[in-house]
Design a protein around this motif. Structure first.
Motif, PDB file in Angstrom:
ATOM      1  N   LEU A 132       0.822  -1.206   0.000  1.00 56.81           N
ATOM      2  CA  LEU A 132       0.000   0.000   0.000  1.00 56.81           C
ATOM      3  C   LEU A 132       0.862   1.265   0.000  1.00 56.81           C
ATOM      4  O   LEU A 132       0.499   2.272  -0.605  1.00 56.81           O
ATOM      5  N   SER A 133       2.023   1.178   0.641  1.00 56.71           N
ATOM      6  CA  SER A 133       2.867   2.379   0.712  1.00 56.71           C
ATOM      7  C   SER A 133       3.470   2.709  -0.657  1.00 56.71           C
ATOM      8  O   SER A 133       3.983   3.798  -0.864  1.00 56.71           O
ATOM      9  N   GLN A 134       3.387   1.785  -1.624  1.00 57.95           N
ATOM     10  CA  GLN A 134       3.894   2.066  -2.970  1.00 57.95           C
ATOM     11  C   GLN A 134       2.907   2.863  -3.821  1.00 57.95           C
ATOM     12  O   GLN A 134       3.244   3.317  -4.906  1.00 57.95           O
ATOM     13  N   SER A 135       1.690   3.023  -3.335  1.00 57.80           N
ATOM     14  CA  SER A 135       0.690   3.734  -4.141  1.00 57.80           C
ATOM     15  C   SER A 135       0.994   5.230  -4.145  1.00 57.80           C
ATOM     16  O   SER A 135       1.219   5.828  -3.086  1.00 57.80           O
ATOM     17  N   PRO A 136       0.974   5.868  -5.327  1.00 52.01           N
ATOM     18  CA  PRO A 136       1.211   7.321  -5.369  1.00 52.01           C
ATOM     19  C   PRO A 136       0.109   8.104  -4.665  1.00 52.01           C
ATOM     20  O   PRO A 136       0.274   9.284  -4.372  1.00 52.01           O
ATOM     21  N   LYS A 137      -1.015   7.432  -4.380  1.00 48.62           N
ATOM     22  CA  LYS A 137      -2.129   8.145  -3.731  1.00 48.62           C
ATOM     23  C   LYS A 137      -2.033   8.077  -2.209  1.00 48.62           C
ATOM     24  O   LYS A 137      -2.818   8.705  -1.512  1.00 48.62           O
ATOM     25  N   VAL A 138      -1.085   7.288  -1.725  1.00 49.21           N
ATOM     26  CA  VAL A 138      -1.012   7.048  -0.284  1.00 49.21           C
ATOM     27  C   VAL A 138       0.089   7.902   0.334  1.00 49.21           C
ATOM     28  O   VAL A 138       1.215   7.945  -0.167  1.00 49.21           O
ATOM     29  N   ASP A 139      -0.263   8.558   1.421  1.00 54.64           N
ATOM     30  CA  ASP A 139       0.719   9.391   2.120  1.00 54.64           C
ATOM     31  C   ASP A 139       1.431   8.529   3.165  1.00 54.64           C
ATOM     32  O   ASP A 139       2.410   7.872   2.863  1.00 54.64           O
ATOM     33  N   THR A 140       0.899   8.446   4.393  1.00 56.08           N
ATOM     34  CA  THR A 140       1.564   7.665   5.434  1.00 56.08           C
ATOM     35  C   THR A 140       0.787   6.389   5.700  1.00 56.08           C
ATOM     36  O   THR A 140      -0.441   6.416   5.772  1.00 56.08           O
ATOM     37  N   VAL A 141       1.520   5.261   5.837  1.00 52.31           N
ATOM     38  CA  VAL A 141       0.875   4.015   6.258  1.00 52.31           C
ATOM     39  C   VAL A 141       1.249   3.777   7.717  1.00 52.31           C
ATOM     40  O   VAL A 141       2.427   3.622   8.056  1.00 52.31           O
ATOM     41  N   PHE A 142       0.236   3.786   8.584  1.00 48.06           N
ATOM     42  CA  PHE A 142       0.434   3.450   9.997  1.00 48.06           C
ATOM     43  C   PHE A 142       0.079   1.973  10.189  1.00 48.06           C
ATOM     44  O   PHE A 142      -0.777   1.446   9.462  1.00 48.06           O
ATOM     45  N   THR A 143       0.700   1.339  11.170  1.00 48.13           N
ATOM     46  CA  THR A 143       0.315  -0.043  11.483  1.00 48.13           C
ATOM     47  C   THR A 143       0.079  -0.148  12.984  1.00 48.13           C
ATOM     48  O   THR A 143       0.877   0.337  13.784  1.00 48.13           O
ATOM     49  N   ALA A 144      -1.045  -0.792  13.352  1.00 48.63           N
ATOM     50  CA  ALA A 144      -1.371  -0.929  14.778  1.00 48.63           C
ATOM     51  C   ALA A 144      -1.611  -2.396  15.118  1.00 48.63           C
ATOM     52  O   ALA A 144      -2.509  -2.983  14.553  1.00 48.63           O
ATOM     53  N   PRO A 145      -0.867  -3.029  16.012  1.00 48.07           N
ATOM     54  CA  PRO A 145       0.298  -2.425  16.661  1.00 48.07           C
ATOM     55  C   PRO A 145       1.580  -2.567  15.828  1.00 48.07           C
ATOM     56  O   PRO A 145       2.591  -1.981  16.166  1.00 48.07           O
ATOM     57  N   GLY A 146       1.548  -3.353  14.727  1.00 51.91           N
ATOM     58  CA  GLY A 146       2.742  -3.508  13.909  1.00 51.91           C
ATOM     59  C   GLY A 146       3.763  -4.423  14.548  1.00 51.91           C
ATOM     60  O   GLY A 146       3.510  -5.078  15.567  1.00 51.91           O
ATOM     61  N   ASN A 147       4.936  -4.478  13.918  1.00 54.52           N
ATOM     62  CA  ASN A 147       6.019  -5.337  14.436  1.00 54.52           C
ATOM     63  C   ASN A 147       7.364  -4.678  14.163  1.00 54.52           C
ATOM     64  O   ASN A 147       7.401  -3.503  13.778  1.00 54.52           O
ATOM     65  N   GLY A 148       8.435  -5.427  14.324  1.00 53.61           N
ATOM     66  CA  GLY A 148       9.775  -4.853  14.175  1.00 53.61           C
ATOM     67  C   GLY A 148      10.122  -4.446  12.752  1.00 53.61           C
ATOM     68  O   GLY A 148      11.154  -3.800  12.529  1.00 53.61           O
ATOM     69  N   GLY A 149       9.282  -4.811  11.788  1.00 56.12           N
ATOM     70  CA  GLY A 149       9.573  -4.464  10.394  1.00 56.12           C
ATOM     71  C   GLY A 149       8.688  -3.370   9.847  1.00 56.12           C
ATOM     72  O   GLY A 149       9.050  -2.682   8.894  1.00 56.12           O
ATOM     73  N   THR A 150       7.520  -3.173  10.462  1.00 54.37           N
ATOM     74  CA  THR A 150       6.600  -2.156   9.937  1.00 54.37           C
ATOM     75  C   THR A 150       7.019  -0.777  10.446  1.00 54.37           C
ATOM     76  O   THR A 150       7.640  -0.645  11.501  1.00 54.37           O
ATOM     77  N   GLU A 151       6.635   0.238   9.673  1.00 57.48           N
ATOM     78  CA  GLU A 151       6.974   1.602  10.073  1.00 57.48           C
ATOM     79  C   GLU A 151       5.745   2.285  10.646  1.00 57.48           C
ATOM     80  O   GLU A 151       4.629   1.823  10.449  1.00 57.48           O
ATOM     81  N   ASN A 152       5.972   3.389  11.313  1.00 58.18           N
ATOM     82  CA  ASN A 152       4.864   4.178  11.880  1.00 58.18           C
ATOM     83  C   ASN A 152       3.938   3.323  12.734  1.00 58.18           C
ATOM     84  O   ASN A 152       2.713   3.310  12.528  1.00 58.18           O
ATOM     85  N   ASN A 153       4.541   2.551  13.643  1.00 63.43           N
ATOM     86  CA  ASN A 153       3.730   1.689  14.505  1.00 63.43           C
ATOM     87  C   ASN A 153       2.972   2.502  15.545  1.00 63.43           C
ATOM     88  O   ASN A 153       3.519   3.438  16.138  1.00 63.43           O
ATOM     89  N   ILE A 154       1.723   2.106  15.752  1.00 63.67           N
ATOM     90  CA  ILE A 154       0.878   2.766  16.744  1.00 63.67           C
ATOM     91  C   ILE A 154       0.542   1.712  17.797  1.00 63.67           C
ATOM     92  O   ILE A 154      -0.036   0.685  17.456  1.00 63.67           O
ATOM     93  N   PRO A 155       0.903   1.944  19.054  1.00 59.24           N
ATOM     94  CA  PRO A 155       0.721   0.883  20.055  1.00 59.24           C
ATOM     95  C   PRO A 155      -0.728   0.714  20.504  1.00 59.24           C
ATOM     96  O   PRO A 155      -1.078   0.992  21.645  1.00 59.24           O
ATOM     97  N   ILE A 156      -1.570   0.247  19.588  1.00 61.46           N
ATOM     98  CA  ILE A 156      -2.970  -0.033  19.934  1.00 61.46           C
ATOM     99  C   ILE A 156      -3.245  -1.485  19.563  1.00 61.46           C
ATOM    100  O   ILE A 156      -2.936  -1.909  18.451  1.00 61.46           O
ATOM    101  N   ASN A 157      -3.838  -2.218  20.504  1.00 58.53           N
ATOM    102  CA  ASN A 157      -4.184  -3.615  20.283  1.00 58.53           C
ATOM    103  C   ASN A 157      -5.253  -3.751  19.192  1.00 58.53           C
ATOM    104  O   ASN A 157      -6.128  -2.901  19.084  1.00 58.53           O
TER     105      ASN A 157
END
Ligand code: AMP
Ligand code: GLY
Length: 420
Positions: free
Chosen positions: A20-45
């Motif tokens: 999804l982060s490769q799409s020219p229409k997408v600004d920031t991709v957040f991931t909740a809670p994400g892992n050690g490889g994802t960016e912009n992790n948000i600590p929400i279960n």
């Protein structure tokens, strides 16, 4: 430009965020809670629907839900009530996965091919039924049991033990208040995943998972130890049959019953004598199937997910797939799916060739270092001009990564090779 919130923390969610982060229409991709490889992790279960909706609202996000638990809990209904854009099926539609009994009855009344079955909440009656049959059975807990509530039996004794385990000893808690006893179908398994907007369903590339922990499909079931795409097991004729008799029929029958199924519809298929049977539905992408499938996508995934939500997939151009094969090998913690060590430092990422992708699952990052943090730790994924070369490229990359209790199957993709 739009922000995206991917809900989840596995390899599937890393692959979805990556694509999804490769799409020219997408600004920031957040991931909740994400892992050690994802960016912009948000600590929400993933089950904290209030916090997730607050975050999506404050950050103007289109939310993409990875795992089944929040879908079964009604995350999509909640977000819709708040006028938040969200990708995935409603709670009612998610019953295809959250209640195996609901799914089996749905298939029975809509003539969707699946194994013969009966439903029980009484162990004695289930036992009597098993003893009246002249074929082997599979015993399944009704509810979500993290992929573990299914016992494939080789004899009546095993079936009776399975009934006791689920219904009497409650090994899977209240997920096992009711059980399905169904015919064991011996054949070849494949995963068939499609994207639906409630009206039509676009097939994703075919794939095959490797569910058992050890080589040659030995040992207990896991969440999946590796996958590859496409699979020669699903040729064009079979794909057409699955699409028509299973996928289109499921979407149409759901619609007839007043339920709009939007999202990824995953059918776990058993093929016997060239006929497909549904073993299970999932209402989300497969993990690890998602990793090789996203690697082969030659289209903007964001465009299609938003079209699914807005009910306009029929006006979208066809999806294109890279002609190459993709293979994902899961690197796990030795001991998985039972007990295993965590917090082991992982090294070698810098030596992985740049055309391979290391999707993270059970990892966490501390001061720039990556540590193991789960059973399935990484999903190393690479392309190749043939299945054979994709296997070689993936294992060459996987060999670069090490930690003390790393374990992986050595035969991912071989099932496909032996079929060619
Ligand atoms: P499920 O979670 O329902 O997909 O079941 C887990 C695994 O059990 C499947 O991947 C199959 O390998 C096996 N299985 C489930 N149902 C059947 C069946 N009716 N016949 C043979 N194997 C089955
Ligand atoms: N790989 C199987 C699943 O996602 O359920």
């Amino acid at each position: 430009m739009v922000n995206i919130l991917v809900v989840g923390s596995g390899g599937r969610e890393h692959a979805l965020s990556w694509k999804l982060s490769q799409s020219p229409k997408v600004d920031t991709v957040f991931t909740a809670p994400g892992n050690g490889g994802t960016e912009n992790n948000i600590p929400i279960n993933v089950n904290d629907l209030d916090e997730l909706s607050n975050f999506a609202q404050e950050n103007n996000c289109f939310t993409v839900v990875g795992p089944e638990d929040p879908l079964a809990a009604g995350i999509v209904d909640k977000f819709n009530q708040l006028n938040l854009k969200v990708f995935g099926p409603s709670k009612q539609a998610a019953q295809l996965e959250s209640s195996k009994i609901w799914a089996k009855n749905f298939m029975r009344r809509n003539d969707i091919p699946t194994a013969r079955f009966e439903i029980f909440d009484d162990a004695k009656k289930a036992q009597d039924y098993v003893e009246s049959l002249d074929y082997n059975v599979v015993v399944k807990a009704d509810g979500l049991a993290a992929g573990k509530g299914v016992i494939v039996c080789n004899s009546n004794e095993e079936a009776i033990f399975a009934i006791q385990t689920i219904l009497v000893k409650k090994a899977f808690g209240k997920a096992g208040n009711r059980i399905i006893v169904e015919e064991r179908i011996d054949g070849i398994e494949a995963s068939y995943i499609a994207l639906s907007d409630g009206k039509i369903a676009i097939p994703m590339a075919s794939s095959q998972d490797h569910k058992r922990i050890f080589d040659n499909d030995k040992g207990p079931n896991t969440g999946g130890m590796g996958a590859y795409s496409p699979t020669p097991i699903v040729d064009d004729t079979l794909a057409k049959k699955i699409q028509e008799k299973i996928i289109d029929k499921t979407i149409q029958s759901m619609k007839n019953e007043g339920i709009s199924f939007k999202g990824f519809l995953y059918a776990g298929i058993m093929i016997r004598d060239n006929e497909p049977f549904v073993l299970e539905y999932n209402v989300r992408m497969g993990d690890p199937e998602c990793q090789p499938i996203t690697m082969r996508m030659d289209f903007d995934l964001y465009d299609y997910l938003i079209a699914s939500v807005e009910g306009r997939l029929s006006s979208m151009p066809p999806v294109y797939w890279k002609h190459q094969s993709a293979v994902c090998v899961v690197l796990a913690s030795e001991g998985y799916p039972e007990s295993y060590a965590k917090n082991e430092k992982i090294s070698g990422f810098d030596s992985v060739p740049s055309d391979a992708h290391v999707f993270h699952a059970g990892t966490k990052k501390l001061d720039g270092q990556v540590f193991s943090n789960g059973g399935r730790v990484l999903g190393v994924t690479a392309l190749g001009d043939s299945l054979e070369s994709a296997i070689a490229n993936t294992y060459a990359a996987a060999d670069k990564i090490s930690w003390p209790h790393k374990y992986c199957r050595k035969d991912i993709g071989q099932k496909g090779l032996s079929y060619i």
